[in-house]
Write a protein that holds these residues in place. Structure first.
Motif, PDB file in Angstrom:
ATOM      1  N   THR A  79      38.210  27.560 -69.351  1.00  0.00           N
ATOM      2  CA  THR A  79      39.023  28.773 -69.396  1.00  0.00           C
ATOM      3  C   THR A  79      40.276  28.639 -68.553  1.00  0.00           C
ATOM      4  N   SER A  80      40.197  27.882 -67.463  1.00  0.00           N
ATOM      5  CA  SER A  80      41.377  27.718 -66.609  1.00  0.00           C
ATOM      6  C   SER A  80      42.500  27.011 -67.348  1.00  0.00           C
ATOM      7  N   GLY A  81      42.165  26.299 -68.428  1.00  0.00           N
ATOM      8  CA  GLY A  81      43.203  25.672 -69.236  1.00  0.00           C
ATOM      9  C   GLY A  81      43.777  26.608 -70.278  1.00  0.00           C
ATOM     10  N   VAL A  82      43.088  27.744 -70.539  1.00  0.00           N
ATOM     11  CA  VAL A  82      43.557  28.723 -71.523  1.00  0.00           C
ATOM     12  C   VAL A  82      44.408  29.794 -70.855  1.00  0.00           C
ATOM     13  N   ILE A  83      43.974  30.248 -69.681  1.00  0.00           N
ATOM     14  CA  ILE A  83      44.662  31.317 -68.959  1.00  0.00           C
ATOM     15  C   ILE A  83      45.495  30.693 -67.850  1.00  0.00           C
ATOM     16  N   SER A  84      46.767  30.961 -67.859  1.00  0.00           N
ATOM     17  CA  SER A  84      47.643  30.418 -66.821  1.00  0.00           C
ATOM     18  C   SER A  84      48.010  31.528 -65.848  1.00  0.00           C
ATOM     19  N   GLY A  85      47.993  31.202 -64.558  1.00  0.00           N
ATOM     20  CA  GLY A  85      48.277  32.197 -63.534  1.00  0.00           C
ATOM     21  C   GLY A  85      49.760  32.316 -63.259  1.00  0.00           C
ATOM     22  N   PRO A  86      50.137  33.233 -62.366  1.00  0.00           N
ATOM     23  CA  PRO A  86      49.233  34.118 -61.626  1.00  0.00           C
ATOM     24  C   PRO A  86      48.736  35.279 -62.487  1.00  0.00           C
ATOM     25  N   VAL A  87      47.491  35.690 -62.233  1.00  0.00           N
ATOM     26  CA  VAL A  87      46.886  36.780 -62.988  1.00  0.00           C
ATOM     27  C   VAL A  87      46.216  37.745 -62.020  1.00  0.00           C
ATOM     28  N   VAL A  88      45.858  38.909 -62.543  1.00  0.00           N
ATOM     29  CA  VAL A  88      45.088  39.892 -61.781  1.00  0.00           C
ATOM     30  C   VAL A  88      43.751  40.058 -62.478  1.00  0.00           C
ATOM     31  N   VAL A  89      42.667  39.909 -61.722  1.00  0.00           N
ATOM     32  CA  VAL A  89      41.311  39.981 -62.262  1.00  0.00           C
ATOM     33  C   VAL A  89      40.634  41.242 -61.745  1.00  0.00           C
ATOM     34  N   ALA A  90      40.168  42.082 -62.666  1.00  0.00           N
ATOM     35  CA  ALA A  90      39.376  43.264 -62.303  1.00  0.00           C
ATOM     36  C   ALA A  90      37.933  42.966 -62.688  1.00  0.00           C
ATOM     37  N   SER A  91      37.121  42.590 -61.711  1.00  0.00           N
ATOM     38  CA  SER A  91      35.730  42.216 -61.976  1.00  0.00           C
ATOM     39  C   SER A  91      34.812  43.404 -61.722  1.00  0.00           C
ATOM     40  N   PHE A  92      33.776  43.520 -62.532  1.00  0.00           N
ATOM     41  CA  PHE A  92      32.830  44.633 -62.406  1.00  0.00           C
ATOM     42  C   PHE A  92      31.497  44.206 -62.997  1.00  0.00           C
ATOM     43  N   ARG A  93      30.468  44.969 -62.683  1.00  0.00           N
ATOM     44  CA  ARG A  93      29.128  44.652 -63.178  1.00  0.00           C
ATOM     45  C   ARG A  93      28.533  45.866 -63.872  1.00  0.00           C
ATOM     46  N   TYR A  94      28.048  45.657 -65.097  1.00  0.00           N
ATOM     47  CA  TYR A  94      27.321  46.711 -65.801  1.00  0.00           C
ATOM     48  C   TYR A  94      25.927  46.829 -65.195  1.00  0.00           C
ATOM     49  N   THR A  95      25.485  48.072 -65.009  1.00  0.00           N
ATOM     50  CA  THR A  95      24.210  48.300 -64.324  1.00  0.00           C
ATOM     51  C   THR A  95      23.201  49.093 -65.142  1.00  0.00           C
ATOM     52  N   SER A  96      23.629  49.687 -66.255  1.00  0.00           N
ATOM     53  CA  SER A  96      22.707  50.519 -67.038  1.00  0.00           C
ATOM     54  C   SER A  96      22.983  50.320 -68.516  1.00  0.00           C
ATOM     55  N   ALA A  97      21.912  50.113 -69.303  1.00  0.00           N
ATOM     56  CA  ALA A  97      21.973  49.834 -70.746  1.00  0.00           C
ATOM     57  C   ALA A  97      22.550  48.442 -70.980  1.00  0.00           C
ATOM     58  N   LEU A  98      23.788  48.214 -70.547  1.00  0.00           N
ATOM     59  CA  LEU A  98      24.339  46.863 -70.499  1.00  0.00           C
ATOM     60  C   LEU A  98      24.111  46.316 -69.095  1.00  0.00           C
ATOM     61  N   ASN A  99      23.786  45.023 -69.011  1.00  0.00           N
ATOM     62  CA  ASN A  99      23.492  44.435 -67.706  1.00  0.00           C
ATOM     63  C   ASN A  99      24.145  43.061 -67.606  1.00  0.00           C
ATOM     64  N   GLY A 100      25.023  42.912 -66.616  1.00  0.00           N
ATOM     65  CA  GLY A 100      25.670  41.627 -66.418  1.00  0.00           C
ATOM     66  C   GLY A 100      27.077  41.791 -65.883  1.00  0.00           C
ATOM     67  N   GLN A 101      27.674  40.652 -65.552  1.00  0.00           N
ATOM     68  CA  GLN A 101      28.987  40.630 -64.929  1.00  0.00           C
ATOM     69  C   GLN A 101      30.083  40.492 -65.975  1.00  0.00           C
ATOM     70  N   SER A 102      31.236  41.123 -65.702  1.00  0.00           N
ATOM     71  CA  SER A 102      32.380  41.016 -66.597  1.00  0.00           C
ATOM     72  C   SER A 102      33.654  41.097 -65.775  1.00  0.00           C
ATOM     73  N   ALA A 103      34.774  40.725 -66.405  1.00  0.00           N
ATOM     74  CA  ALA A 103      36.065  40.783 -65.719  1.00  0.00           C
ATOM     75  C   ALA A 103      37.174  40.939 -66.748  1.00  0.00           C
ATOM     76  N   LEU A 104      38.086  41.871 -66.492  1.00  0.00           N
ATOM     77  CA  LEU A 104      39.298  42.020 -67.286  1.00  0.00           C
ATOM     78  C   LEU A 104      40.420  41.263 -66.585  1.00  0.00           C
ATOM     79  N   ILE A 105      41.208  40.505 -67.351  1.00  0.00           N
ATOM     80  CA  ILE A 105      42.251  39.663 -66.762  1.00  0.00           C
ATOM     81  C   ILE A 105      43.591  39.992 -67.420  1.00  0.00           C
ATOM     82  N   PHE A 106      44.570  40.383 -66.585  1.00  0.00           N
ATOM     83  CA  PHE A 106      45.937  40.645 -67.036  1.00  0.00           C
ATOM     84  C   PHE A 106      46.881  39.709 -66.293  1.00  0.00           C
ATOM     85  N   SER A 107      47.992  39.395 -66.918  1.00  0.00           N
ATOM     86  CA  SER A 107      49.019  38.670 -66.168  1.00  0.00           C
ATOM     87  C   SER A 107      49.471  39.562 -65.018  1.00  0.00           C
ATOM     88  N   GLU A 108      49.889  38.933 -63.928  1.00  0.00           N
ATOM     89  CA  GLU A 108      50.300  39.731 -62.768  1.00  0.00           C
ATOM     90  C   GLU A 108      51.468  40.655 -63.122  1.00  0.00           C
TER      91      GLU A 108
END
Length: 342
Positions: A79-108
């Motif tokens: 993925t580091s070869g697909v997304i070029s920085g600098p970027v801003v990562v908003a990471s979060f974790r689903y805790t109910s019904a859906l379970n697991g880690q996720s992150a939204l990535i936008f260019s800075e």
């Protein structure tokens, strides 16, 4: 030295190889994701794209469109070869019904514009704390609206922990850290268009366990239960008693005595006439109204507005009376009732 003994050169070569470590490094492969789970990811991503467009368009006061492009099983290194920085990562974790880690990535640059617009500085030159906090609030609003939309197809309320926002260069180590140490995930790509000038992309990482928990999204909606066919109704013809001429009074039922003291209204009708309003207005003292009965024709005796008998008018002392000349049969009473209503 025996023939099986190692020479000094061979011993030195073995020691050198041991000190340098293995000649090949361990390579992490992308995860194997079943087609059904990828179908669920696609449905989730379309819902995310719709929510991103609605919310960011509202925050920026400009038409915004996000389109889901594809979902690829990936690694942090790939993925580091697909997304070029600098970027801003908003990471979060689903805790109910859906379970697991996720992150939204936008260019800075795009993250600065979104967060800066929220604080009144759309051309913010740096992703400072105030801009970062505003961008985090936007992400939280997007996730809240998306969770509401996901509740119905998931069959349960969806929730997530608070998002964390970081500015990074999109290196493999930073992407792994953003996903809670996960090196394998699904990379979701979105096409982003805001107004007439902004064209770009944003991405989302979904951990393998999060993707697995999305599988209910791929299930078709439950079909409504089939309606039971109406049961045939057996219909039987209705039989009525025939109306026959019978001038004799029917035998009184055994409990008729209970009804004998009930009062009934008895009226004598000399005749009827239909008149126009103009003629009625002309009536006065001495006016004569012509009735529909001939002179000497029997008058009708009515019991509760039903003709019961016919008779002739007589004078008894100083009062009028009626001498009964005919008691109507049941058939005649029904017939005259229909004629009067008509």
């Amino acid at each position: 030295m025996t023939a099986d003994a190692l020479s000094q050169e061979e011993i030195d070569a073995l020691l050198k190889g041991s000190a340098e470590g293995p000649s090949e490094t361990h390579r992490i492969e992308p995860p194997s994701v079943p087609a059904r789970q990828l179908e669920a990811v696609a449905k989730y991503a379309r819902m995310m794209a719709s929510t991103l467009g609605d919310m960011i368009g509202t925050f920026l006061a400009s038409p915004a469109s996000f389109t889901y492009e594809k979902a690829d099983p990936q690694t942090s290194e790939g993925t580091s070869g697909v997304i070029s920085g600098p970027v801003v990562v908003a990471s979060f974790r689903y805790t109910s019904a859906l379970n697991g880690q996720s992150a939204l990535i936008f260019s800075e640059k795009d993250a600065r514009r979104i967060g800066g617009t929220m604080v009144g500085d759309p051309e913010a030159s740096a992703f400072a704390d105030m801009v970062s906090d505003a961008f985090k609030e936007v992400v939280s609003t997007i996730l809240g609206n998306l969770n509401t939309s996901l509740g119905a197809p998931m069959g349960a309320a969806v929730s997530n922990a608070a998002a964390r926002v970081d500015g990074v260069t999109a290196s493999a180590a930073e992407l792994t850290s953003a996903l809670g140490g996960e090196e394998q995930f699904v990379l979701i790509s979105y096409d982003m268009r805001v107004g007439d000038s902004v064209r770009g992309k944003c991405w989302q990482l979904a951990s393998v366990d999060l993707v697995a928990s999305m599988e209910p999204l791929a299930m078709p909606p439950p079909k409504p239960a089939p309606k039971e066919a109406p049961q045939p109704v057996k219909a039987a013809p209705v039989e009525f008693d025939s109306l026959t001429e019978d001038t004799t009074a029917p035998p009184a039922p055994p409990n008729l005595d209970l009804l004998k003291d009930i009062g009934l209204e008895v009226r004598v009708e000399l005749g009827r006439s239909n008149m126009k309003i103009r003629d009625i207005l002309k009536l006065g003292g001495g006016s004569v109204v012509e009735l529909d009965k001939l002179a000497g024709e029997p008058v009708d005796l009515l019991v509760n507005d039903v003709i019961f008998a016919k008779g002739e008018v007589v004078v008894i002392d100083e009062n009028f009376g009626v001498r009964i000349t005919d008691i109507l049969s049941l058939a005649d009473r029904v017939k005259t009732l229909g004629e009067r209503k008509g």
